[in-house]
Design a protein around this motif. Structure first.
Motif, mmCIF file in Angstrom:
data_model
loop_
_atom_site.group_PDB
_atom_site.id
_atom_site.type_symbol
_atom_site.label_atom_id
_atom_site.label_comp_id
_atom_site.label_asym_id
_atom_site.label_seq_id
_atom_site.Cartn_x
_atom_site.Cartn_y
_atom_site.Cartn_z
ATOM 1 N N ARG A 142 0.835 -1.195 0.000
ATOM 2 C CA ARG A 142 0.000 0.000 0.000
ATOM 3 C C ARG A 142 0.875 1.252 0.000
ATOM 4 O O ARG A 142 1.917 1.290 0.646
ATOM 5 N N LYS A 143 0.472 2.277 -0.717
ATOM 6 C CA LYS A 143 1.186 3.545 -0.632
ATOM 7 C C LYS A 143 1.172 4.036 0.818
ATOM 8 O O LYS A 143 0.144 3.994 1.492
ATOM 9 N N GLY A 144 2.317 4.475 1.284
ATOM 10 C CA GLY A 144 2.442 4.938 2.658
ATOM 11 C C GLY A 144 2.792 3.851 3.651
ATOM 12 O O GLY A 144 3.053 4.136 4.818
ATOM 13 N N HIS A 168 -3.072 4.182 -8.079
ATOM 14 C CA HIS A 168 -3.380 5.222 -7.084
ATOM 15 C C HIS A 168 -3.084 4.740 -5.672
ATOM 16 O O HIS A 168 -2.722 5.539 -4.799
ATOM 17 N N HIS A 169 -3.266 3.439 -5.427
ATOM 18 C CA HIS A 169 -3.243 2.917 -4.059
ATOM 19 C C HIS A 169 -2.074 1.991 -3.757
ATOM 20 O O HIS A 169 -1.798 1.717 -2.577
ATOM 21 N N TRP A 170 -1.392 1.504 -4.785
ATOM 22 C CA TRP A 170 -0.378 0.472 -4.579
ATOM 23 C C TRP A 170 0.943 0.836 -5.249
ATOM 24 O O TRP A 170 0.972 1.502 -6.271
ATOM 25 N N GLN A 171 2.032 0.365 -4.640
ATOM 26 C CA GLN A 171 3.359 0.405 -5.242
ATOM 27 C C GLN A 171 3.829 -1.031 -5.474
ATOM 28 O O GLN A 171 3.364 -1.961 -4.818
ATOM 29 N N HIS A 172 4.796 -1.172 -6.394
ATOM 30 C CA HIS A 172 5.340 -2.501 -6.651
ATOM 31 C C HIS A 172 6.850 -2.420 -6.851
ATOM 32 O O HIS A 172 7.403 -1.356 -7.116
ATOM 33 N N GLN A 173 7.514 -3.574 -6.712
ATOM 34 C CA GLN A 173 8.957 -3.649 -6.881
ATOM 35 C C GLN A 173 9.353 -5.036 -7.375
ATOM 36 O O GLN A 173 8.594 -6.002 -7.225
ATOM 37 N N ILE A 174 10.554 -5.106 -7.952
ATOM 38 C CA ILE A 174 11.255 -6.365 -8.195
ATOM 39 C C ILE A 174 12.534 -6.271 -7.372
ATOM 40 O O ILE A 174 13.441 -5.508 -7.712
ATOM 41 N N ALA A 175 12.600 -6.999 -6.261
ATOM 42 C CA ALA A 175 13.715 -6.868 -5.328
ATOM 43 C C ALA A 175 14.923 -7.691 -5.789
ATOM 44 O O ALA A 175 14.796 -8.661 -6.529
ATOM 45 N N ARG A 176 16.103 -7.291 -5.327
ATOM 46 C CA ARG A 176 17.309 -8.066 -5.571
ATOM 47 C C ARG A 176 17.197 -9.434 -4.885
ATOM 48 O O ARG A 176 16.575 -9.559 -3.834
ATOM 49 N N THR A 177 17.837 -10.418 -5.484
ATOM 50 C CA THR A 177 17.871 -11.751 -4.892
ATOM 51 C C THR A 177 19.141 -12.467 -5.325
ATOM 52 O O THR A 177 19.571 -12.348 -6.474
ATOM 53 N N ARG A 178 19.745 -13.197 -4.415
ATOM 54 C CA ARG A 178 20.923 -13.990 -4.752
ATOM 55 C C ARG A 178 20.532 -15.345 -5.334
ATOM 56 O O ARG A 178 21.399 -16.090 -5.806
ATOM 57 N N LYS A 179 19.245 -15.674 -5.289
ATOM 58 C CA LYS A 179 18.797 -16.993 -5.731
ATOM 59 C C LYS A 179 18.692 -17.098 -7.247
ATOM 60 O O LYS A 179 18.636 -18.199 -7.786
#
Length: 198
Positions: A142-144, A168-179
């Motif tokens: 959720r934003k915030g 409007h309400h959500w953020q997203h990401q692709i996080a780093r991973t060592r896998k």
């Protein structure tokens, strides 16, 4: 279409195996080989740093796109990308005039938290996001909020469709991973509206 994912104030659909594996394999190899990849720099805490992935922007001639402080002028559609655009437009009933390609060379390439809410995407943009290559985790919060509320494993040949009030309400990401050691491509089709002059 599959049933939507049940997140409040969001319109998300995830379609695994939207592309057959042999076609997804062929397109992954061709795009990695033939795309004129760039790795632009952005300003972060007063320093110029390269973004942690490579990108390319294709689209109609007027579909210039500005995000993260960078102005992207479109490359001309290739036959493959034009074919993919037509298939998505037919299936989703939505016109698209640009596609952003992100190339994650391995798990150390990433995308930070953000929403696709630039003014030229319109009030409730619909984005169609095709994944090719290694499976990567797509997180939503959720934003915030700092808490990840939902994650989707974006598989080879899968399609994620985001619409309605999602941005409007959500953020997203692709996080780093060592896998993850293998490459992944993400192609996000968008409709760019011309910026109105002040």
């Amino acid at each position: 279409m599959t049933a939507p994912l049940s997140l409040p104030d969001a319109d998300l659909r995830y379609l695994p195996q939207w592309l057959a594996a042999p076609l997804a394999d062929a397109w992954l190899a061709e795009l990695i080989e033939q795309t004129p990849w760039q790795q632009p720099q952005i300003s972060l805490y007063g320093r110029r740093v390269a973004i942690p992935r490579q990108v390319a922007w294709y689209g109609d001639a007027q579909a210039s796109y500005r995000y993260s402080g960078l102005q992207h002028e479109p490359l001309a559609w290739t036959p493959m990308l034009a074919t993919l655009r037509e298939r998505l437009q037919d299936e989703l009933g939505q016109p698209f005039n640009g596609v952003l390609l992100n190339y994650y060379r391995d798990g150390q390439d990433a995308m930070g938290w953000h929403s696709d809410d630039e003014p030229e995407l319109g009030h409730e943009p619909l984005l169609a996001s095709l994944s090719l290559g290694a499976t990567r985790r797509f997180d939503l919060r959720r934003k915030g909020s700092q808490r990840i509320e939902h994650s989707i494993a974006l598989e080879h040949g899968s399609l994620l469709v985001m619409g309605g009030a999602t941005q409007h309400h959500w953020q997203h990401q692709i996080a780093r991973t060592r896998k993850v050691r293998a490459p992944r491509l993400n192609l996000t089709f968008r409709l760019i509206h011309p910026r109105t002059q002040a």
